[in-house]
Design a protein around this motif. Structure first.
Motif, PDB file in Angstrom:
ATOM      1  N   GLY A 351      10.787  -7.710   2.575  1.00 34.55           N
ATOM      2  CA  GLY A 351      10.860  -7.498   1.134  1.00 34.55           C
ATOM      3  C   GLY A 351      10.507  -8.753   0.341  1.00 34.55           C
ATOM      4  O   GLY A 351       9.746  -8.701  -0.640  1.00 34.55           O
ATOM      5  N   LEU A 352      11.035  -9.902   0.764  1.00 34.15           N
ATOM      6  CA  LEU A 352      10.737 -11.153   0.067  1.00 34.15           C
ATOM      7  C   LEU A 352       9.274 -11.553   0.239  1.00 34.15           C
ATOM      8  O   LEU A 352       8.639 -12.053  -0.700  1.00 34.15           O
ATOM      9  CB  LEU A 352      11.652 -12.266   0.585  1.00 34.15           C
ATOM     10  CG  LEU A 352      13.151 -12.110   0.264  1.00 34.15           C
ATOM     11  CD1 LEU A 352      13.938 -13.271   0.853  1.00 34.15           C
ATOM     12  CD2 LEU A 352      13.386 -12.006  -1.236  1.00 34.15           C
ATOM     13  N   LEU A 353       8.734 -11.324   1.431  1.00 31.74           N
ATOM     14  CA  LEU A 353       7.321 -11.653   1.665  1.00 31.74           C
ATOM     15  C   LEU A 353       6.402 -10.785   0.823  1.00 31.74           C
ATOM     16  O   LEU A 353       5.405 -11.273   0.260  1.00 31.74           O
ATOM     17  CB  LEU A 353       6.991 -11.492   3.143  1.00 31.74           C
ATOM     18  CG  LEU A 353       7.283 -12.697   4.032  1.00 31.74           C
ATOM     19  CD1 LEU A 353       7.223 -12.317   5.502  1.00 31.74           C
ATOM     20  CD2 LEU A 353       6.299 -13.831   3.746  1.00 31.74           C
ATOM     21  N   VAL A 354       6.712  -9.507   0.722  1.00 33.52           N
ATOM     22  CA  VAL A 354       5.908  -8.612  -0.112  1.00 33.52           C
ATOM     23  C   VAL A 354       5.928  -9.107  -1.556  1.00 33.52           C
ATOM     24  O   VAL A 354       4.901  -9.135  -2.243  1.00 33.52           O
ATOM     25  CB  VAL A 354       6.440  -7.167  -0.010  1.00 33.52           C
ATOM     26  CG1 VAL A 354       5.867  -6.297  -1.128  1.00 33.52           C
ATOM     27  CG2 VAL A 354       6.072  -6.565   1.340  1.00 33.52           C
ATOM     28  N   VAL A 364      -0.484  -6.688  -9.891  1.00 30.78           N
ATOM     29  CA  VAL A 364       0.297  -6.011 -10.933  1.00 30.78           C
ATOM     30  C   VAL A 364       0.369  -4.518 -10.634  1.00 30.78           C
ATOM     31  O   VAL A 364      -0.487  -3.949  -9.951  1.00 30.78           O
ATOM     32  CB  VAL A 364      -0.315  -6.234 -12.336  1.00 30.78           C
ATOM     33  CG1 VAL A 364      -0.244  -7.706 -12.711  1.00 30.78           C
ATOM     34  CG2 VAL A 364      -1.753  -5.729 -12.393  1.00 30.78           C
ATOM     35  N   LEU A 365       1.406  -3.898 -11.159  1.00 27.59           N
ATOM     36  CA  LEU A 365       1.627  -2.478 -10.930  1.00 27.59           C
ATOM     37  C   LEU A 365       0.509  -1.652 -11.549  1.00 27.59           C
ATOM     38  O   LEU A 365       0.107  -1.884 -12.696  1.00 27.59           O
ATOM     39  CB  LEU A 365       2.976  -2.080 -11.536  1.00 27.59           C
ATOM     40  CG  LEU A 365       3.436  -0.638 -11.320  1.00 27.59           C
ATOM     41  CD1 LEU A 365       3.718  -0.392  -9.845  1.00 27.59           C
ATOM     42  CD2 LEU A 365       4.693  -0.362 -12.147  1.00 27.59           C
ATOM     43  N   ASP A 366       0.004  -0.692 -10.792  1.00 32.02           N
ATOM     44  CA  ASP A 366      -1.060   0.199 -11.256  1.00 32.02           C
ATOM     45  C   ASP A 366      -0.426   1.444 -11.888  1.00 32.02           C
ATOM     46  O   ASP A 366       0.146   2.279 -11.179  1.00 32.02           O
ATOM     47  CB  ASP A 366      -1.949   0.600 -10.073  1.00 32.02           C
ATOM     48  CG  ASP A 366      -3.118   1.479 -10.496  1.00 32.02           C
ATOM     49  OD1 ASP A 366      -3.193   1.832 -11.685  1.00 32.02           O
ATOM     50  OD2 ASP A 366      -3.931   1.829  -9.629  1.00 32.02           O
ATOM     51  N   PRO A 367      -0.502   1.614 -13.212  1.00 30.20           N
ATOM     52  CA  PRO A 367       0.113   2.772 -13.878  1.00 30.20           C
ATOM     53  C   PRO A 367      -0.413   4.110 -13.359  1.00 30.20           C
ATOM     54  O   PRO A 367       0.338   5.086 -13.268  1.00 30.20           O
ATOM     55  CB  PRO A 367      -0.242   2.573 -15.354  1.00 30.20           C
ATOM     56  CG  PRO A 367      -0.546   1.114 -15.488  1.00 30.20           C
ATOM     57  CD  PRO A 367      -1.159   0.715 -14.177  1.00 30.20           C
ATOM     58  N   GLY A 400      13.081   2.451  -9.924  1.00 33.99           N
ATOM     59  CA  GLY A 400      13.032   2.673  -8.482  1.00 33.99           C
ATOM     60  C   GLY A 400      11.671   3.169  -8.038  1.00 33.99           C
ATOM     61  O   GLY A 400      11.134   2.720  -7.010  1.00 33.99           O
ATOM     62  N   LEU A 401      11.084   4.092  -8.822  1.00 28.90           N
ATOM     63  CA  LEU A 401       9.750   4.606  -8.504  1.00 28.90           C
ATOM     64  C   LEU A 401       8.708   3.501  -8.593  1.00 28.90           C
ATOM     65  O   LEU A 401       7.851   3.356  -7.707  1.00 28.90           O
ATOM     66  CB  LEU A 401       9.399   5.749  -9.461  1.00 28.90           C
ATOM     67  CG  LEU A 401       7.974   6.309  -9.353  1.00 28.90           C
ATOM     68  CD1 LEU A 401       7.738   6.908  -7.975  1.00 28.90           C
ATOM     69  CD2 LEU A 401       7.720   7.341 -10.444  1.00 28.90           C
ATOM     70  N   VAL A 405       6.197   2.083  -5.622  1.00 26.05           N
ATOM     71  CA  VAL A 405       4.737   2.077  -5.783  1.00 26.05           C
ATOM     72  C   VAL A 405       4.184   0.668  -5.633  1.00 26.05           C
ATOM     73  O   VAL A 405       3.160   0.453  -4.975  1.00 26.05           O
ATOM     74  CB  VAL A 405       4.355   2.668  -7.157  1.00 26.05           C
ATOM     75  CG1 VAL A 405       2.852   2.493  -7.405  1.00 26.05           C
ATOM     76  CG2 VAL A 405       4.726   4.148  -7.219  1.00 26.05           C
ATOM     77  N   MET A 406       4.873  -0.316  -6.217  1.00 30.64           N
ATOM     78  CA  MET A 406       4.407  -1.697  -6.117  1.00 30.64           C
ATOM     79  C   MET A 406       4.414  -2.162  -4.670  1.00 30.64           C
ATOM     80  O   MET A 406       3.484  -2.844  -4.215  1.00 30.64           O
ATOM     81  CB  MET A 406       5.308  -2.608  -6.967  1.00 30.64           C
ATOM     82  CG  MET A 406       4.767  -4.033  -7.086  1.00 30.64           C
ATOM     83  SD  MET A 406       3.200  -4.083  -7.985  1.00 30.64           S
ATOM     84  CE  MET A 406       2.448  -5.551  -7.320  1.00 30.64           C
TER      85      MET A 406
END
Length: 434
Positions: A351-354, A364-367, A400-401, A405-406
């Protein structure tokens, strides 16, 4: 406001805040005056409620909210100014105050230094698969099996029949149960009973009895029989054969396909199977990438408190699952979470590496991807729009979603840049538990 940052250990940090109580009280007073202008309290006209009454009614809550906001803002500012990367949530407690001031201490852990993260050195197997017409045929047969009916027969039992059977056993000179017999129903070939017993039912008819010697495996679910050789007595009470419904228009409509047409039914099944397959392939890729990250960075020290919290969460998940299955976990030792420590450490590491890969590469998160996931989730419900609205109006659900996704975006990003090979799987292989 005075702020000091100190290292407590390799990965633990402590921030101490000192602030004059006068400033807090000034903000509290301002909030209370705003409330007083609109508060409606029985016995007083709006805007005419005495200050003392407002203080008694709202003072404690407002003071807590103001203090929480100030501490959160100052904590975040201190984190930014000192370029700290948090690995978990801070624990904020009152500190030793001096004179007319307030003091609070925030203790937390930071992300370790992973050094260079060169994902191109990783070796990843990327599994691929597709839904075939045979997979759809198999699903339709499964659905027919779910809707099957039974009728009693007088012939001997054969594979696929449901058999009502009474059993009792004798092991080490002891009868189990001590009196009577245990009753149950099994479908021959389903594996619900121990294989030797299930096979012994083939050829038996209603009213017939049989005894046989059976050696149970050491991990058998009945502890008294585990690893033992027992004499088992079987008595057949009834044999029933199955009747599968025809996959006709009525059958199809019962699954929500209003037209009753087979083509539409198969198209809907394909959509559902492809959604399941997509999730299964992502889980496999997540596992592949995770194992490579663990193998490469497993030597890096992890924040112990974060690992402990994760271990406790994993224990709680297991206990919740046992309860959902109707099993009582009984008294849980205080140190039970320690058996999850190694698994928790690996989960925290990945998790930390991701997160580090995303930060260092400005991912960045893709909407669009978020919306696709949300539509997929909603499509499994009768009223998809209601589910979409639920997520959009619930910050916790949406957060959470977005986090899921990220994570998938980063996993894909790593896999694309790693040395990878593709391996084709059948649909059944792809969705099989790993």
């Amino acid at each position: 406001m005075q702020v000091s940052v100190e290292s407590v250990g390799n990965l633990e940090r402590r921030i101490t805040f000192r602030l004059p109580s006068e400033g807090i009280e000034s903000q509290v007073g301002g909030r209370l005056r705003e409330i007083a202008r609109t508060a409606r309290i029985k016995g007083f006209r709006p805007g005419k409620v005495p200050t003392k009454v407002i203080e008694q009614r709202y003072g404690e809550q407002v003071r807590a909210e103001v203090l929480d906001g100030v501490l959160r803002d100052q904590f975040n500012q201190a984190v930014r100014e000192n370029e700290l990367r948090l690995a978990g949530q801070p624990k904020i407690e009152p500190g030793d105050a001096e004179g007319d001031e307030l003091a609070y201490v925030a203790t937390f852990e930071v992300v370790p230094d992973f050094g260079e993260i060169d994902v191109s050195t990783l070796e990843v197997v990327r599994h691929t698969s597709e839904v075939t017409e045979e997979d759809i045929d198999r699903m339709i047969e499964n659905l027919r099996m779910q809707r099957r009916s039974w009728s009693a027969v007088t012939r001997p039992a054969q594979s696929g029949d449901a058999v009502d059977v009474h059993t009792w056993s004798e092991v080490d000179g002891e009868r189990l149960p001590a009196e009577g017999a245990e009753g149950g129903t099994t479908v021959i070939g389903s594996g619900a009973m121990y294989a030797d017993l299930e096979n012994a039912l083939v050829g038996m008819s209603k009213g017939e009895e049989k005894s046989l010697e059976v050696t149970f495996p050491a991990d058998w679910r009945v502890q008294r029989l585990a690893g033992k050789t027992a004499q088992v007595h079987l008595q057949v009470e009834q044999v029933s054969e199955q009747h599968l419904p025809e996959a006709d228009a009525a059958f199809i409509r019962s699954f929500g396909v209003k037209s009753g047409e087979m083509d539409q039914f198969r198209a809907d099944i394909r959509t559902n199977l492809e959604r399941e397959l997509k999730g299964a392939l992502m889980n496999r890729l997540r596992r592949e990438v995770g194992e490579q990250l663990i193998a490469t960075f497993g030597h890096v020290e992890m924040p112990p408190k974060v690992v402990e919290d994760e271990a406790r969460a994993m224990l709680q998940q297991q206990l919740d699952q046992l309860r959902r299955n109707g099993r009582d976990p009984g008294q849980v030792p205080a140190d039970a979470h320690q058996s999850f420590t190694e698994a928790a450490r690996k989960r925290v590491l990945v998790g930390l590496l991701v997160g580090e890969v995303a930060r260092r590469n400005a991912l960045v998160l893709d909407p669009k991807r978020v919306n696709e996931h949300l539509r997929l989730i909603a499509s499994t419900y009768e009223e998809p729009q209601q589910v979409i609205d639920l997520y959009r109006n619930d910050p916790q659900l949406m957060s959470g979603l977005q986090n899921r996704v990220m994570e998938e975006q980063v996993i894909d990003w790593i896999a694309e840049r790693a040395r990878h090979e593709e391996k084709q799987l059948t649909f059944q292989e792809a969705i099989a538990p790993q």
